[in-house]
Design a protein around this motif. Structure first.
Motif, PDB file in Angstrom:
ATOM      1  N   LEU A 219       5.925  -7.283   6.632  1.00 45.06           N
ATOM      2  CA  LEU A 219       7.110  -7.996   7.298  1.00 45.06           C
ATOM      3  C   LEU A 219       8.424  -8.007   6.410  1.00 45.06           C
ATOM      4  CD1 LEU A 219       5.452 -11.104   8.933  1.00 45.06           C
ATOM      5  CD2 LEU A 219       6.344  -9.137  10.141  1.00 45.06           C
ATOM      6  N   ALA A 220       8.430  -8.677   5.414  1.00 46.07           N
ATOM      7  CA  ALA A 220       9.758  -8.488   4.532  1.00 46.07           C
ATOM      8  C   ALA A 220      10.459  -7.201   4.403  1.00 46.07           C
ATOM      9  CB  ALA A 220       9.439  -9.343   3.477  1.00 46.07           C
ATOM     10  N   ASP A 221       9.508  -6.089   3.730  1.00 47.50           N
ATOM     11  CA  ASP A 221       9.847  -5.020   3.463  1.00 47.50           C
ATOM     12  C   ASP A 221      10.593  -4.217   4.743  1.00 47.50           C
ATOM     13  OD1 ASP A 221       9.257  -5.029   0.780  1.00 47.50           O
ATOM     14  OD2 ASP A 221       7.178  -4.209   1.092  1.00 47.50           O
ATOM     15  N   VAL A 222      10.163  -4.557   5.903  1.00 49.26           N
ATOM     16  CA  VAL A 222      10.228  -3.531   7.034  1.00 49.26           C
ATOM     17  C   VAL A 222      11.837  -4.256   7.490  1.00 49.26           C
ATOM     18  CG1 VAL A 222       9.923  -3.312   9.663  1.00 49.26           C
ATOM     19  CG2 VAL A 222       8.315  -2.926   7.883  1.00 49.26           C
ATOM     20  N   LEU A 223      11.812  -5.380   7.340  1.00 45.64           N
ATOM     21  CA  LEU A 223      13.123  -6.230   7.762  1.00 45.64           C
ATOM     22  C   LEU A 223      14.373  -5.800   6.890  1.00 45.64           C
ATOM     23  CD1 LEU A 223      11.897  -9.660   8.756  1.00 45.64           C
ATOM     24  CD2 LEU A 223      12.981  -8.143  10.506  1.00 45.64           C
ATOM     25  N   ARG A 224      14.010  -5.440   5.638  1.00 49.86           N
ATOM     26  CA  ARG A 224      15.060  -5.203   4.566  1.00 49.86           C
ATOM     27  C   ARG A 224      15.323  -3.799   4.775  1.00 49.86           C
ATOM     28  NH1 ARG A 224      12.076  -8.390   0.557  1.00 49.86           N
ATOM     29  NH2 ARG A 224      13.425 -10.466   0.079  1.00 49.86           N
ATOM     30  N   GLN A 225      14.434  -2.870   5.086  1.00 50.36           N
ATOM     31  CA  GLN A 225      14.795  -1.639   5.297  1.00 50.36           C
ATOM     32  C   GLN A 225      15.499  -1.360   6.392  1.00 50.36           C
ATOM     33  OE1 GLN A 225      10.663  -0.008   5.259  1.00 50.36           O
ATOM     34  NE2 GLN A 225      10.371  -0.039   3.160  1.00 50.36           N
ATOM     35  N   GLY A 226      15.371  -2.284   7.467  1.00 50.28           N
ATOM     36  CA  GLY A 226      16.215  -2.199   8.528  1.00 50.28           C
ATOM     37  C   GLY A 226      17.691  -2.745   8.405  1.00 50.28           C
ATOM     38  N   GLY A 227      18.086  -3.145   7.221  1.00 49.41           N
ATOM     39  CA  GLY A 227      19.453  -3.637   6.903  1.00 49.41           C
ATOM     40  C   GLY A 227      19.564  -5.212   7.000  1.00 49.41           C
TER      41      GLY A 227
ATOM     42  N   TYR B 102      19.455 -11.213  15.756  1.00 46.09           N
ATOM     43  CA  TYR B 102      18.069 -11.577  16.338  1.00 46.09           C
ATOM     44  C   TYR B 102      17.613 -10.371  17.305  1.00 46.09           C
ATOM     45  CZ  TYR B 102      14.892 -15.021  18.510  1.00 46.09           C
ATOM     46  OH  TYR B 102      13.921 -15.570  18.789  1.00 46.09           O
ATOM     47  N   PRO B 103      18.476  -9.675  18.031  1.00 46.83           N
ATOM     48  CA  PRO B 103      18.065  -8.340  18.611  1.00 46.83           C
ATOM     49  C   PRO B 103      17.821  -7.189  17.675  1.00 46.83           C
ATOM     50  CG  PRO B 103      20.267  -8.833  19.404  1.00 46.83           C
ATOM     51  CD  PRO B 103      19.874 -10.095  18.698  1.00 46.83           C
ATOM     52  N   ARG B 104      18.723  -7.046  16.654  1.00 51.76           N
ATOM     53  CA  ARG B 104      18.532  -6.176  15.696  1.00 51.76           C
ATOM     54  C   ARG B 104      17.217  -6.165  14.965  1.00 51.76           C
ATOM     55  NH1 ARG B 104      22.608  -3.145  13.318  1.00 51.76           N
ATOM     56  NH2 ARG B 104      24.278  -4.597  14.148  1.00 51.76           N
ATOM     57  N   GLY B 105      16.926  -7.306  14.558  1.00 54.10           N
ATOM     58  CA  GLY B 105      15.518  -7.575  13.782  1.00 54.10           C
ATOM     59  C   GLY B 105      14.424  -7.453  14.734  1.00 54.10           C
ATOM     60  N   VAL B 106      14.283  -7.549  15.975  1.00 53.16           N
ATOM     61  CA  VAL B 106      13.223  -7.287  16.985  1.00 53.16           C
ATOM     62  C   VAL B 106      13.166  -5.941  17.228  1.00 53.16           C
ATOM     63  CG1 VAL B 106      12.822  -7.815  19.293  1.00 53.16           C
ATOM     64  CG2 VAL B 106      13.390  -9.847  18.050  1.00 53.16           C
TER      65      VAL B 106
ATOM     66  N   LEU C 289      11.230  -4.484  14.102  1.00 53.10           N
ATOM     67  CA  LEU C 289       9.857  -5.018  14.032  1.00 53.10           C
ATOM     68  C   LEU C 289       9.190  -4.010  15.297  1.00 53.10           C
ATOM     69  CD1 LEU C 289      10.232  -8.726  14.117  1.00 53.10           C
ATOM     70  CD2 LEU C 289       9.347  -7.288  12.097  1.00 53.10           C
ATOM     71  N   LEU C 290       9.564  -3.906  16.455  1.00 56.33           N
ATOM     72  CA  LEU C 290       9.126  -3.212  17.514  1.00 56.33           C
ATOM     73  C   LEU C 290       8.849  -1.784  17.144  1.00 56.33           C
ATOM     74  CD1 LEU C 290      10.964  -4.835  20.726  1.00 56.33           C
ATOM     75  CD2 LEU C 290       8.285  -5.092  20.005  1.00 56.33           C
ATOM     76  N   ARG C 291       9.922  -1.222  16.613  1.00 52.80           N
ATOM     77  CA  ARG C 291       9.871   0.174  16.035  1.00 52.80           C
ATOM     78  C   ARG C 291       8.573   0.387  15.234  1.00 52.80           C
ATOM     79  NH1 ARG C 291      14.726   0.991  14.231  1.00 52.80           N
ATOM     80  NH2 ARG C 291      15.542   1.737  16.216  1.00 52.80           N
ATOM     81  N   HIS C 292       8.474  -0.555  14.293  1.00 53.59           N
ATOM     82  CA  HIS C 292       7.307  -0.363  13.183  1.00 53.59           C
ATOM     83  C   HIS C 292       6.028  -0.442  13.707  1.00 53.59           C
ATOM     84  CE1 HIS C 292       5.680  -0.695   9.310  1.00 53.59           C
ATOM     85  NE2 HIS C 292       4.753  -1.594   9.816  1.00 53.59           N
ATOM     86  N   VAL C 293       5.965  -1.363  14.809  1.00 53.00           N
ATOM     87  CA  VAL C 293       4.556  -1.298  15.603  1.00 53.00           C
ATOM     88  C   VAL C 293       4.493  -0.654  16.764  1.00 53.00           C
ATOM     89  CG1 VAL C 293       4.036  -3.622  14.761  1.00 53.00           C
ATOM     90  CG2 VAL C 293       5.424  -3.418  16.850  1.00 53.00           C
TER      91      VAL C 293
ATOM     92  N   GLN D 253      21.942   3.278  19.032  1.00 52.23           N
ATOM     93  CA  GLN D 253      23.343   3.134  19.586  1.00 52.23           C
ATOM     94  C   GLN D 253      23.990   1.930  18.908  1.00 52.23           C
ATOM     95  OE1 GLN D 253      23.508   3.302  23.953  1.00 52.23           O
ATOM     96  NE2 GLN D 253      22.000   5.014  23.950  1.00 52.23           N
ATOM     97  N   GLY D 254      23.005   1.020  18.070  1.00 56.86           N
ATOM     98  CA  GLY D 254      23.557  -0.224  17.688  1.00 56.86           C
ATOM     99  C   GLY D 254      24.222  -0.011  16.330  1.00 56.86           C
ATOM    100  N   GLY D 255      24.275   1.201  15.624  1.00 56.77           N
ATOM    101  CA  GLY D 255      25.132   1.387  14.497  1.00 56.77           C
ATOM    102  C   GLY D 255      24.362   0.298  13.376  1.00 56.77           C
ATOM    103  N   PRO D 256      24.932   0.620  12.096  1.00 57.24           N
ATOM    104  CA  PRO D 256      24.120   0.148  10.882  1.00 57.24           C
ATOM    105  C   PRO D 256      24.556  -1.513  11.065  1.00 57.24           C
ATOM    106  CG  PRO D 256      26.007   1.062  10.381  1.00 57.24           C
ATOM    107  CD  PRO D 256      26.036   1.615  11.898  1.00 57.24           C
TER     108      PRO D 256
END
Length: 283
Positions: free
Chosen positions: A7-15, A130-134, A137-141, A183-186
């Motif tokens: 969880l932590a690594d995936v969220l960090r990698q997502g910025g 909130y939507p960025r993090g979700v 996570l969804l991309r990872h699973v 489309q969300g940008g960094p």
């Protein structure tokens, strides 16, 4: 055993900004099944503070033990990683998509985002994070935006969260889809703290007392690099055993490293009841 130690690594990698609660990798009520969705909540917690609901989400109470979610979302947009295993957050509800009736805990990641839930109080940071993090996570699973569901959709007869989100859950999922489609940008760069402000990379606490000395080392005879003249917010990135300090009726050998002052202060003057601060690494 808890199994979502990614969880932590995936969220960090997502910025995203991430805070890890001590022991999260082994916290939970057993292993998750395959992740089939993300269940979104608001905490219905206090109006003040960045994530004042941490204790109840992590530890629960006599009515329902913790963890009550794997993840928290603070008002400054920080994702708080609380547990890697099953959390008690869904309760009775469903069925929904491929999640069987009353089995949301086993198949959905729970996110408790800080909000009073009685009026619109989502911060700009949460509206972005909130939507960025979700989406991360969804991309990872390997799940689509449609697999983000509100607690009020899982249990409509008894739940209203997350309340007052702009565009409600359809609006939330549109934002998730925007990020999934690129489309969300960094993620925006977090503002840099000024001198004497809490720094990223640790856990925030308040201090108490006046004339509190911050030393260059966890030793009473080391040079004083700063004096805290009243209650102050500080970030503690690690704690270290040093000289035993006896003062104001307390005794404690643990010292907190405060990066904003580049020094150490005794844990005694950190406003927390434990002598060893929870969720803070030891060195």
């Amino acid at each position: 055993m808890p199994n979502m130690t990614w969880l932590a690594d995936v969220l960090r990698q997502g910025g995203l900004k991430v805070q890890e609660e001590g022991g999260w990798q082994t916290r939970g009520h057993g292993e998750m099944g395959d992740v089939r969705g993300i269940l979104l909540h608001h905490t219905a917690g206090p109006a003040e503070g960045n994530y004042p609901s941490l204790n109840i989400v992590r530890d629960g109470d006599a009515s329902l033990p913790g963890p009550r979610a794997q993840l928290g979302l603070a008002r400054d947009g920080t994702w708080i990683v609380i547990a890697a295993g099953v959390a008690y957050h869904a309760g009775k509800g469903g069925p929904w998509e491929s999640v069987p009736k009353d089995e949301g805990n086993e198949y959905m990641i729970g996110v408790e985002a800080e909000s009073v839930g009685t009026h619109p109080d989502w911060t700009p940071e949460q509206l972005d994070s909130y939507p960025r993090g979700v989406a991360v996570l969804l991309r990872h699973v390997h799940q689509p935006a449609s697999r983000a569901i509100g607690h009020k959709e899982w249990a409509p007869e008894r739940k209203s969260d997350p309340a007052f989100w702009p565009g409600d859950m359809d609006g939330f999922r549109k934002e998730v889809e925007r990020h999934l489609s690129g489309q969300g940008g960094p993620a925006p760069a977090p503002p840099q703290p000024g001198p004497g402000e809490p720094q990223p990379g640790g856990r925030e606490f308040g201090t108490w007392g006046t004339g509190v000395k911050v030393h260059s080392e966890p030793k009473l005879d080391s040079p004083v690099v700063h004096t805290i003249n009243g209650p102050t917010k500080v970030t503690v990135d690690f704690q270290q055993r040093g000289d035993l300090v006896n003062t104001d009726g307390f005794s404690n050998p643990w010292w907190a490293h405060i990066p904003q002052f580049n020094g150490f202060m005794t844990n005694i003057y950190i406003d927390h009841p434990d002598s060893l601060l929870p969720g803070v690494p030891q060195r």
